[in-house]
Design a protein around this motif. Structure first.
Motif, short mmCIF file in Angstrom:
data_model
loop_
_atom_site.label_atom_id
_atom_site.label_comp_id
_atom_site.label_asym_id
_atom_site.label_seq_id
_atom_site.Cartn_x
_atom_site.Cartn_y
_atom_site.Cartn_z
N GLU A 189 3.70 1.24 -9.44
CA GLU A 189 4.34 2.07 -10.26
C GLU A 189 3.98 1.88 -11.78
OE1 GLU A 189 8.15 2.70 -8.76
OE2 GLU A 189 7.49 2.18 -6.72
N SER B 121 3.02 -8.62 -0.90
CA SER B 121 2.52 -7.49 -0.29
C SER B 121 2.71 -7.83 1.20
CB SER B 121 1.07 -7.32 -0.52
OG SER B 121 0.74 -5.88 -0.25
N HIS B 122 2.54 -6.98 2.14
CA HIS B 122 2.72 -7.06 3.53
C HIS B 122 1.41 -6.80 4.23
CE1 HIS B 122 3.00 -2.76 3.89
NE2 HIS B 122 3.49 -2.60 2.88
N PHE C 184 -3.74 -4.51 -5.52
CA PHE C 184 -3.53 -4.24 -4.14
C PHE C 184 -4.74 -5.12 -3.56
CE2 PHE C 184 -1.39 -0.04 -5.07
CZ PHE C 184 -0.06 -0.51 -4.43
N ALA D 288 6.86 -10.44 -7.34
CA ALA D 288 7.23 -8.83 -7.14
C ALA D 288 6.51 -8.23 -6.13
CB ALA D 288 7.32 -8.09 -8.55
N GLY D 289 6.85 -7.10 -5.68
CA GLY D 289 6.08 -6.32 -4.83
C GLY D 289 4.81 -5.80 -5.50
N ALA D 290 3.67 -5.64 -4.75
CA ALA D 290 2.78 -5.07 -5.38
C ALA D 290 2.96 -3.43 -5.39
CB ALA D 290 1.35 -5.30 -4.37
N ASP D 291 3.72 -2.86 -4.49
CA ASP D 291 4.03 -1.47 -4.67
C ASP D 291 4.43 -0.96 -6.10
OD1 ASP D 291 2.91 -1.37 -2.07
OD2 ASP D 291 4.86 -1.06 -0.93
N ALA E 250 4.85 4.95 -3.74
CA ALA E 250 6.22 5.39 -3.88
C ALA E 250 6.38 7.09 -3.84
CB ALA E 250 6.96 4.78 -5.05
N MET F 44 0.85 -1.18 -0.04
CA MET F 44 0.17 0.08 -0.02
C MET F 44 0.99 1.11 -0.19
SD MET F 44 0.96 0.48 3.25
CE MET F 44 0.14 2.10 3.57
N HIS F 45 2.18 1.16 0.06
CA HIS F 45 3.01 2.23 0.01
C HIS F 45 3.04 2.89 -1.29
CE1 HIS F 45 4.48 0.01 3.20
NE2 HIS F 45 5.21 1.16 3.77
#
Lengths: 232, 123
Positions: B43, A68-69, A182, B36-39, A4, A1-2
C-alpha cells in the motif's frame, strides 16, 4: 498477497473478477460432483479448506524484515485438482475480506486469481511433472506447495505493477518494486509451506492411505501419473 | 521415537527455525517498522508511485483495534487447525478400530485375544 480494499482501479477490479469468475464457477461444479460421487471425500475436502484457513492466517517473519503468510493452496491442488481449490480459496478470501478487513470485496477478483487460480494450477503442474519424472511423493508435494505459494505472490506483483506502473521506469520498474516486497519476502515462507504440506500429506498417508490412493497419491517414486506415463 | 514420528517432528522444527531465524538475526533492524506486513508495504509503495491515488472503497467491516484483529486471525487459525486435527484423529481412530476388530476376529478364531496396549496404528 492481499491487495487491500479499494487499492485497484475499478477497471482492473472488474477485469480480474471477469478472469476469476469462470474458474470459480467451474470449481463449484467440480466440487459438487466430487461430493455427489464420493460423499466420503467431504471430510478430506473440509480438511484441505481448513489447511488454507490455518496457513493464510499465519503471518511469518521473513528474511527481508517484513512479514507475510503462506497460502495453503498446494495441498488441495494435489489432492482434489485446482478447480476445487478455486472454491476453497474464494471462501477463505471472502472470510478475510468481510471479517478481518484483509483484502477486500473490490479486490476479491484479483486476489482469487492469484491465490486460488494461478497458484493451485502452477503447483499442480509442477506436481504432475515431478511425479512423471519419477520423483518421490514427498518431493513432488514439496515442489507443488512451494511453487503454488511463490507464484501467487508473483501474480500479485504483476497485478499491482499493471495497475500502478512507475511514472519513470514504467511497468518493469513497478514490477521490481512490488516483486521485492512480495516475491523475495515469500521465498522462505514458500519453503515453510512446502514442509508443512509434506507434513500433512505424511500424516494423511499414515492415517488415511486408502482415500489418498483413490485420489492418486501413493507413497514412493511412481504414483498414478508416473504409472500412466509408463504404460503409454 | 519411531522413524515416521521423528521425521514429522523434524519437519515442524524446520518450519519454526525458518520463522524464528530472521527475528533472531535482526533482519528487520534496518526498517522503521521491523516485520510489518508485506500487504501494508505494498500500500505504501502504491502511494509512492501514485501519490494522488485514493482507495475508492473502504472495508465493509473493520476490526475496531489491533487486538480484535489479531483475535479474529487467531480464531481463523484455530478453526482451521481444529478441523484438520479432528479429521486426522478421526481417521487414525478408525484405522485403529479396524485393526483391533480384525485382530479380535482372528483372535477369536485361534489363540488368546490381543493385548490392549498393542499399537495397531503402526505404519
Amino acid at each position: 498477497m492481499h491487495i487491500a480494499e479499494g487499492f485497484l482501479p475499478p477497471a482492473h477490479a472488474i477485469a480480474w473478477v471477469a478472469a476469476s469468475a469462470p474458474f470459480v464457477v467451474h470449481g463449484v461444479r467440480q466440487l459438487t460432483r466430487e461430493v455427489r460421487e464420493h460423499p466420503e471425500s467431504t471430510l478430506l475436502l473440509g480438511a484441505s479448506g481448513a489447511f488454507m484457513f490455518v496457513l493464510s492466517a499465519l503471518k511469518l517473519p521473513s528474511v527481508t524484515g517484513s512479514c507475510s503468510h503462506p497460502t495453503g493452496s498446494g495441498l488441495g491442488a494435489v489432492l482434489f485438482r485446482p478447480p476445487v481449490v478455486a472454491v476453497l480459496g474464494t471462501v477463505t478470501l471472502l472470510f478475510q475480506a468481510l471479517l478481518l478487513a484483509h483484502g477486500g470485496l473490490t479486490t476479491l477478483g484479483a486476489n482469487v486469481f492469484s491465490m486460488a487460480v494461478v497458484g493451485p494450477w502452477a503447483g499442480y503442474g509442477v506436481y504432475r511433472l515431478a511425479r512423471g519424472l519419477g520423483a518421490r511423493l514427498e518431493v513432488a508435494v514439496f515442489c507443488a506447495a512451494f511453487v503454488a505459494d511463490l507464484s501467487t505472490y508473483c501474480v500479485t506483483s504483476v497485478q499491482l505493477a499493471l495497475a500502478f506502473p512507475d511514472p519513470v521506469s514504467g511497468f518493469l520498474g513497478a514490477l521490481g518494486k512490488f516483486g521485492s516486497i512480495f516475491a523475495v519476502t515469500q521465498i522462505p515462507l514458500a519453503v515453510s509451506e512446502g514442509l508443512l504440506t509434506v507434513l500433512v500429506v505424511r500424516l494423511l498417508l499414515q492415517s488415511n492411505a486408502g482415500e489418498l490412493a483413490r485420489l492418486g497419491l501413493q507413497a514412493g517414486g511412481r504414483g498414478k501419473a508416473g504409472a500412466e506415463a509408463v504404460t503409454r | 521415537m519411531r522413524r515416521n514420528a521423528r521425521v514429522n517432528v523434524l519437519l515442524v522444527l524446520a518450519v519454526v527455525l525458518i520463522a524464528v531465524l530472521p527475528v533472531v538475526l535482526g533482519l528487520g533492524d534496518h526498517k522503521a517498522e521491523p516485520f510489518a506486513g508485506a500487504d501494508a508495504e505494498a500500500e505504501t509503495a502504491i502511494t509512492e508511485i501514485d501519490p494522488d491515488y485514493r482507495p475508492w472503497f473502504s472495508p465493509v467491516y473493520e476490526p475496531p483495534s489491533g487486538e480484535v484483529e489479531s483475535g479474529l486471525f487467531a480464531v481463523q487459525a484455530a478453526v482451521g487447525a481444529g478441523v484438520v486435527a479432528y479429521c486426522l484423529g478421526l481417521w487414525r481412530g478408525r484405522r485403529q478400530g479396524e485393526a483391533r476388530a480384525a485382530a479380535a476376529a482372528s483372535g477369536a478364531a485361534s489363540g488368546p485375544p490381543p493385548a490392549d496396549d498393542a499399537d495397531p496404528g503402526r505404519v
